[in-house]
Scaffold this motif. Structure first.
Motif, PDB file in Angstrom:
ATOM      1  N   PRO A 230       1.106  -0.935  -0.048  1.00 55.20           N
ATOM      2  CA  PRO A 230       0.083  -0.269   0.065  1.00 55.20           C
ATOM      3  C   PRO A 230       0.944   1.532  -0.362  1.00 55.20           C
ATOM      4  CG  PRO A 230      -0.029  -0.286   2.035  1.00 55.20           C
ATOM      5  CD  PRO A 230       0.494  -2.257   1.073  1.00 55.20           C
ATOM      6  N   ALA A 231       0.385   1.903  -0.973  1.00 59.82           N
ATOM      7  CA  ALA A 231       0.665   3.466  -0.596  1.00 59.82           C
ATOM      8  C   ALA A 231       1.224   4.073   0.595  1.00 59.82           C
ATOM      9  CB  ALA A 231       0.926   4.397  -1.464  1.00 59.82           C
ATOM     10  N   PRO A 232       1.443   5.304   1.221  1.00 57.09           N
ATOM     11  CA  PRO A 232       2.139   5.758   2.225  1.00 57.09           C
ATOM     12  C   PRO A 232       0.338   6.638   2.274  1.00 57.09           C
ATOM     13  CG  PRO A 232       4.143   6.229   1.291  1.00 57.09           C
ATOM     14  CD  PRO A 232       2.961   5.419   0.360  1.00 57.09           C
ATOM     15  N   ASP A 233       0.162   6.313   3.572  1.00 54.94           N
ATOM     16  CA  ASP A 233      -1.432   7.360   3.161  1.00 54.94           C
ATOM     17  C   ASP A 233      -1.623   9.015   3.987  1.00 54.94           C
ATOM     18  OD1 ASP A 233      -3.966   8.033   4.200  1.00 54.94           O
ATOM     19  OD2 ASP A 233      -4.579   7.066   5.354  1.00 54.94           O
ATOM     20  N   THR A 238      -2.246  15.997   5.093  1.00 54.44           N
ATOM     21  CA  THR A 238      -2.201  16.701   4.094  1.00 54.44           C
ATOM     22  C   THR A 238      -3.577  17.424   3.902  1.00 54.44           C
ATOM     23  OG1 THR A 238      -0.127  15.653   3.462  1.00 54.44           O
ATOM     24  CG2 THR A 238      -1.187  17.212   1.692  1.00 54.44           C
ATOM     25  N   GLY A 239      -3.330  18.821   4.493  1.00 51.95           N
ATOM     26  CA  GLY A 239      -4.662  19.942   3.554  1.00 51.95           C
ATOM     27  C   GLY A 239      -4.574  19.524   2.009  1.00 51.95           C
ATOM     28  N   HIS A 247      -0.914  14.345 -11.710  1.00 51.75           N
ATOM     29  CA  HIS A 247       0.321  13.520 -12.419  1.00 51.75           C
ATOM     30  C   HIS A 247       1.864  13.738 -11.068  1.00 51.75           C
ATOM     31  CE1 HIS A 247       0.014  18.287 -12.606  1.00 51.75           C
ATOM     32  NE2 HIS A 247       2.190  17.711 -12.722  1.00 51.75           N
ATOM     33  N   ASP A 248       1.846  14.381  -9.533  1.00 55.37           N
ATOM     34  CA  ASP A 248       2.654  14.006  -9.175  1.00 55.37           C
ATOM     35  C   ASP A 248       3.021  12.866  -8.195  1.00 55.37           C
ATOM     36  OD1 ASP A 248       3.977  16.566 -10.211  1.00 55.37           O
ATOM     37  OD2 ASP A 248       3.120  17.914  -9.517  1.00 55.37           O
ATOM     38  N   ARG A 249       1.522  12.908  -7.545  1.00 55.44           N
ATOM     39  CA  ARG A 249       1.490  11.599  -6.819  1.00 55.44           C
ATOM     40  C   ARG A 249       2.539   9.925  -6.957  1.00 55.44           C
ATOM     41  NH1 ARG A 249      -4.768  12.383  -5.691  1.00 55.44           N
ATOM     42  NH2 ARG A 249      -5.255  14.286  -4.987  1.00 55.44           N
TER      43      ARG A 249
END
Length: 255
Positions: A230-233, A238-239, A247-249
């Motif tokens: 799983p990707a970091p939650d 983060t607001g 596209h930067d995630r």
């Protein structure tokens, strides 16, 4: 969810149907498997087929006393077994030949692992991932690419215990030089969907398993590795105003 050494197709052995999954939940069994030298020996048996303790010692830079001991321990826990290697097949007298026992071996989910088992699993995974990456790199570097490999063709790559040509030796290119597919990507899944995804991957592997008699000319053993996590939650910290554009995630790059 995992498959371990011995799960891959074994050179020189007929296996017509995949075996049912077996969970390795015994701590002593996991400790036996986690030993780095045993991992290397299992990998050698998987790729090259049956071998003696002397053969493994020469191939892995060990002494025969060590390989004999580790083979007995692997046999004790069902990872290897004695092979019937006749003189016609290359056997000699009273030599003991060993082969890896194939199977779909899986670990208990991390949520069911005891603290001690997690330590063993972390150690096993650390060595296994490092060995996989080193072998992937080593095979790429050693694969002949032909005389026109470029200006760097004469450079040498050095690593632990090896010295080799950076782009393969000059000469005819190996037709398997491009046989290193690699993909990175991301998908959005629920836990049940991830489990189904994994089982579909295992089923795909089993579709391509062949007996020795059914293996076509030119085929060779190909290692496959599956890794998902799983990707970091970051939603909690983060607001909306600070979140990166889609596209930067992490994980948004194309596979």
């Amino acid at each position: 969810m995992a498959q371990e050494p011995g799960a891959e197709p074994l050179a020189g052995r007929d296996e017509e149907t995949p075996r049912a999954p077996t969970e390795l939940s015994d701590l002593a069994t996991l400790k036996a498997l986690a030993q780095p030298r045993r991992q290397r020996m299992l990998q050698h048996l998987t790729v090259h087929g049956p071998a003696t303790s002397a053969t493994l010692a020469r191939a892995l830079g060990l002494n025969t006393g060590a390989t004999s001991y580790h083979l007995r321990e692997l046999a004790r826990y069902g990872f290897v077994e004695e092979a019937d290697q006749s003189a016609e097949a290359g056997g000699h007298g009273r030599e003991r030949w060993w082969r890896a026992v194939p199977g779909d071996r899986r670990f208990p989910p991390r949520s069911r692992q005891s603290p001690e088992m997690r330590l063993v699993m972390d150690e096993l995974n650390h060595h296994a991932y490092a060995a996989d990456l080193e072998l992937f790199e080593q095979m790429q570097l050693q694969m002949p690419t032909g005389a026109g490999a470029g200006a760097a063709a004469g450079a040498e790559a050095r690593g632990p215990g090896r010295t080799q040509r950076a782009h393969g030796e000059a000469g005819a290119a190996d037709p398997w030089v491009d046989a290193f597919p690699y993909s990175r990507g991301s998908v959005r899944l629920t836990l049940p969907e991830l489990r189904a995804f994994f089982e579909e991957y295992i089923a795909l592997l089993n579709r391509y398993k062949r007996t020795e008699a059914d293996t076509p000319p030119g085929a060779r053993t190909v290692f496959t590795r599956f890794l998902a996590f799983p990707a970091p939650d970051t939603a909690a910290d983060t607001g909306p105003e600070n979140r990166p554009a889609p596209h930067d995630r992490p994980g948004s790059e194309p596979s």
